[in-house]
Design an enzyme around this catalytic site. Structure first.
Site, mmCIF file in Angstrom:
data_model
loop_
_atom_site.group_PDB
_atom_site.id
_atom_site.type_symbol
_atom_site.label_atom_id
_atom_site.label_comp_id
_atom_site.label_asym_id
_atom_site.label_seq_id
_atom_site.Cartn_x
_atom_site.Cartn_y
_atom_site.Cartn_z
ATOM 1 N N LYS A 22 -66.482 68.225 29.422
ATOM 2 C CA LYS A 22 -65.597 69.330 29.021
ATOM 3 C C LYS A 22 -66.146 70.023 27.773
ATOM 4 C CE LYS A 22 -61.848 68.282 26.417
ATOM 5 N NZ LYS A 22 -61.740 68.986 25.125
ATOM 6 N N ASN A 23 -66.530 69.225 26.765
ATOM 7 C CA ASN A 23 -66.911 69.813 25.481
ATOM 8 C C ASN A 23 -68.303 70.449 25.492
ATOM 9 O OD1 ASN A 23 -64.443 69.163 24.541
ATOM 10 N ND2 ASN A 23 -65.106 67.451 23.244
ATOM 11 N N CYS A 126 -53.080 71.719 14.893
ATOM 12 C CA CYS A 126 -53.047 71.047 16.183
ATOM 13 C C CYS A 126 -52.689 69.588 15.939
ATOM 14 C CB CYS A 126 -54.366 71.176 16.924
ATOM 15 S SG CYS A 126 -55.602 70.025 16.423
ATOM 16 N N ARG A 131 -57.481 71.121 11.065
ATOM 17 C CA ARG A 131 -58.633 71.703 11.758
ATOM 18 C C ARG A 131 -58.885 73.171 11.394
ATOM 19 N NH1 ARG A 131 -58.758 69.991 17.893
ATOM 20 N NH2 ARG A 131 -60.998 70.228 17.671
ATOM 21 N N PRO A 132 -59.326 73.429 10.170
ATOM 22 C CA PRO A 132 -59.577 74.811 9.747
ATOM 23 C C PRO A 132 -60.801 75.431 10.437
ATOM 24 C CG PRO A 132 -60.288 73.258 8.059
ATOM 25 C CD PRO A 132 -59.637 72.439 9.141
ATOM 26 N N LEU A 135 -65.487 77.128 7.994
ATOM 27 C CA LEU A 135 -66.950 76.997 8.067
ATOM 28 C C LEU A 135 -67.527 77.880 9.171
ATOM 29 C CD1 LEU A 135 -67.228 73.130 7.490
ATOM 30 C CD2 LEU A 135 -67.513 74.993 5.831
ATOM 31 N N ASP A 316 -63.723 60.884 19.322
ATOM 32 C CA ASP A 316 -63.053 61.062 20.617
ATOM 33 C C ASP A 316 -62.956 59.765 21.415
ATOM 34 O OD1 ASP A 316 -62.695 63.708 20.016
ATOM 35 O OD2 ASP A 316 -64.295 64.452 21.303
ATOM 36 N N ARG A 408 -55.985 67.980 30.735
ATOM 37 C CA ARG A 408 -56.863 68.871 29.966
ATOM 38 C C ARG A 408 -58.289 68.332 29.936
ATOM 39 N NH1 ARG A 408 -54.842 70.705 24.222
ATOM 40 N NH2 ARG A 408 -56.838 71.745 24.495
HETATM 41 C C1 EPZ Z 1 -65.214 69.244 18.548
HETATM 42 O O1 EPZ Z 1 -64.142 69.857 17.833
HETATM 43 C C2 EPZ Z 1 -64.619 68.689 19.820
HETATM 44 N N1 EPZ Z 1 -64.037 69.763 20.604
HETATM 45 C C3 EPZ Z 1 -63.570 67.630 19.498
HETATM 46 O O2 EPZ Z 1 -63.107 67.068 20.710
HETATM 47 C C4 EPZ Z 1 -64.220 66.530 18.661
HETATM 48 O O3 EPZ Z 1 -63.239 65.597 18.279
HETATM 49 C C5 EPZ Z 1 -64.880 67.136 17.416
HETATM 50 O O4 EPZ Z 1 -65.803 68.188 17.800
HETATM 51 C C6 EPZ Z 1 -65.654 66.121 16.587
HETATM 52 O O5 EPZ Z 1 -66.622 65.501 17.378
HETATM 53 C C7 EPZ Z 1 -64.787 70.456 21.444
HETATM 54 O O6 EPZ Z 1 -65.996 70.283 21.537
HETATM 55 C C8 EPZ Z 1 -64.118 71.464 22.292
HETATM 56 P P1 EPZ Z 1 -65.597 69.850 14.173
HETATM 57 P P2 EPZ Z 1 -64.435 70.804 16.592
HETATM 58 O O7 EPZ Z 1 -65.740 71.267 13.778
HETATM 59 O O8 EPZ Z 1 -65.708 71.526 16.836
HETATM 60 C C9 EPZ Z 1 -63.718 69.993 9.778
HETATM 61 C C10 EPZ Z 1 -61.461 66.382 22.284
HETATM 62 O O9 EPZ Z 1 -60.585 65.488 22.301
HETATM 63 N N2 EPZ Z 1 -63.911 71.462 9.787
HETATM 64 O O10 EPZ Z 1 -66.853 69.083 14.412
HETATM 65 O O11 EPZ Z 1 -63.214 71.599 16.351
HETATM 66 C C11 EPZ Z 1 -62.666 69.525 10.760
HETATM 67 O O12 EPZ Z 1 -61.360 69.693 10.265
HETATM 68 C C12 EPZ Z 1 -61.710 67.213 21.046
HETATM 69 O O13 EPZ Z 1 -62.175 66.658 23.266
HETATM 70 C C13 EPZ Z 1 -63.656 72.178 8.644
HETATM 71 O O14 EPZ Z 1 -63.264 71.632 7.599
HETATM 72 O O15 EPZ Z 1 -64.634 69.737 15.444
HETATM 73 C C14 EPZ Z 1 -63.071 68.088 10.962
HETATM 74 O O16 EPZ Z 1 -62.588 67.324 9.901
HETATM 75 C C15 EPZ Z 1 -60.715 66.998 19.984
HETATM 76 N N3 EPZ Z 1 -63.811 73.547 8.665
HETATM 77 C C16 EPZ Z 1 -64.595 68.144 10.892
HETATM 78 O O17 EPZ Z 1 -64.910 69.365 10.199
HETATM 79 C C17 EPZ Z 1 -64.241 74.192 9.790
HETATM 80 O O18 EPZ Z 1 -64.368 75.434 9.752
HETATM 81 C C18 EPZ Z 1 -65.322 68.141 12.215
HETATM 82 O O19 EPZ Z 1 -64.741 69.108 13.079
HETATM 83 C C19 EPZ Z 1 -64.507 73.437 10.951
HETATM 84 C C20 EPZ Z 1 -64.338 72.069 10.924
#
Ligand code: EPZ
Length: 429
Positions: A22-23, A126, A131-132, A135, A316, A408
């Site tokens: 999915k991801n 969420c 989840r901001p 970045l 995950d 989902r």
């Molecule tokens: C991806 O989410 C995945 N989603 C998530 O899977 C997964 O848990 C996550 O990566 C971590 O591996 C998809 O691929 C669709 P991140 P993503 O940006 O990209 C912080 C599932 O169950 N952050 O790597 O949204 C954030 O809050 C889902 O399939 C900022 O601070 O995750 C977190 O603490 C859930 N500012 C960390 O970085 C930003 O602008 C990592 O988040 C972006 C992120």
């Protein structure tokens, strides 16, 4: 609303075909916005999130066709989707659509890179934390986009196109890396992305972008270099196997005992988690085109884990591993370092008799001799599937409510477990 009913106790035996990730499928679909030619994606899982993203893309004017089943395919195997973003009529992604799925925010990158403007709703909070997207916005601004936030929308403009830049992420972000990568492919000049996410889904996106004509080096490492090109073309690409689905079924087998071959997958995509499973007393053997998971006779040993970006233990799989540890000998400490609020499953596992104490970013899971079935529910997809894993060994009946979370992200979940002997069924209505 559908529910899933499980009668615990049956060990799992047989084989399970693993779906496309999915991801990986989501960013690949979004990448089709970078070209006016057709992008054909194979091995796309049949999931609610895929349908939601197709709806959002249709709103932009993207045409799509879903190819029928190939000979030999069952409903448990992927579909082929062709996406053509020739006549894009809108570059606005409204709140009603983006709020249903966070990853849809990523459309901002190809829209800005190709059309010079995009208006995308902020995704909002969420279930697994704040989840901001700061970045992601930082990366686009570095590439020269003017970003304004107005009325809950991020409005990006780059009338003269994006410009190659150095992007240093202060924290590893999968979505940030996808966004920077997609945007940089059409930027003028060279972009260097530092502290990039090394997740296999990033490398899969890059591999597809390269087939479309992009110039990318280093994807899968923490430094990616992109040399912008003036246009991208069509391509054909198969989505990589779902490492989280693989790990989920591996943990289910470790939990119930038994012997199952997970097919169409690659153990190296989740080596860390498989090593942890071995430490917990489960046999893990790579096979041709998959991995065999076996636990016969011996008990489950407690193991401490800390979630980390790839190649570390994936967040995950944290909930699923916690379910396994509820039956281990001894106490396991599970530390969540990626998301601050990803412990919603703890209260529900407790309803099945698990002994878990939360302390800051850590859960201390004291293994118990048995779990007892109960009605449960969870608020995100990985938490929901952890309850399925616990239900598979709980005494009596466990009913999982809010099955739409599972739909989902897990294709044909009940069918895949039932074919290995689990007593599991969906109750409609
Ligand atoms: C991806 O989410 C995945 N989603 C998530 O899977 C997964 O848990 C996550 O990566 C971590 O591996 C998809 O691929 C669709 P991140 P993503 O940006 O990209 C912080 C599932 O169950 N952050 O790597 O949204 C954030 O809050 C889902 O399939 C900022 O601070 O995750 C977190 O603490 C859930 N500012 C960390 O970085 C930003 O602008 C990592 O988040 C972006 C992120």
């Amino acid at each position: 609303m559908d529910r899933i009913r499980i009668r615990g106790g049956a060990p799992l035996h047989g084989s399970i075909p693993i779906s496309g990730a999915k991801n990986a499928a989501l960013p690949l679909m979004i990448a089709s916005l970078l070209t006016d030619e057709t992008l054909e994606l194979g091995n796309v899982p049949r999931l609610a999130d895929i349908s939601s993203l197709l709806r959002i893309m249709s709103n932009f004017g993207v045409d799509h066709t879903i190819a029928g089943r190939r000979p030999g395919q069952t409903t448990e195997t992927g579909q082929t989707i062709r996406l053509t973003s020739r006549a894009v009529i809108d570059t606005c992604a409204p709140y009603e659509l983006v709020s249903t799925m966070r990853a849809s925010f990523w459309v901002i990158a190809p829209l800005l890179a190709r059309f010079g403007h995009a208006k995308v709703s902020m995704p909002g909070g969420c279930a697994i934390g704040t989840r901001p997207v700061d970045l992601l916005i930082m990366a686009l601004a570095r590439l020269g986009a003017t970003i304004e936030i107005d009325g809950g929308y991020v409005i990006g403009t780059a009338p003269k196109g994006l410009k190659g830049a150095e992007i240093d992420f202060p924290k590893v972000t999968v979505g940030g890396t996808h966004v920077a990568l997609m945007a940089a492919t059409l930027a003028d000049g060279v972009t260097v992305i530092r502290n990039a996410a090394r997740e296999p889904e990033v490398a899969d996106l890059a591999a597809c972008l390269v087939k479309m004509g992009a110039k990318i080096e280093g994807a899968g490492t923490s430094e990616i270099v992109v040399t912008g090109v003036s246009r991208l073309g069509g391509a054909s690409h198969d989505v990589l196997p779902d490492r989280i689905e693989t790990g989920t079924y591996a943990m289910a087998v470790a939990m119930t005992g038994g012997d199952v071959v997970l097919e169409n997958t690659r153990p190296e995509l989740l080596q860390f988690a498989l090593d942890v499973l071995q430490q917990s007393g489960t046999e893990v053997t790579p096979t041709f085109g998959g991995v065999r998971i076996r636990r016969n006779g011996n008990g489950i040993q407690s193991v401490d884990v800390t979630t980390d970006p790839f190649p570390g233990f994936p967040t995950d799989l944290q909930a699923q591993f916690m379910a396994l540890m509820t039956r281990a000998n001894g106490t396991s400490r599970i530390r969540e370092t990626i998301f601050e609020n990803r412990f919603m499953h703890v209260q529900e596992l407790a309803r099945l008799g698990a002994q878990i104490r939360l302390d800051g970013d850590s859960a201390y899971v004291e293994g118990v001799a048995g779990l007892k079935g109960a009605p449960v529910m969870a608020t995100d997809l990985r938490a929901s599937v952890s309850l399925v894993i616990a239900g598979l060994v709980a005494d009596g009946e466990t009913t999982i409510n809010r099955v739409y979370h599972l739909d989902r992200g897990f294709e044909a979940l009940e069918a895949k477990l039932a074919r290995c002997g689990a007593e599991i069924e969906r109750l409609r209505g």
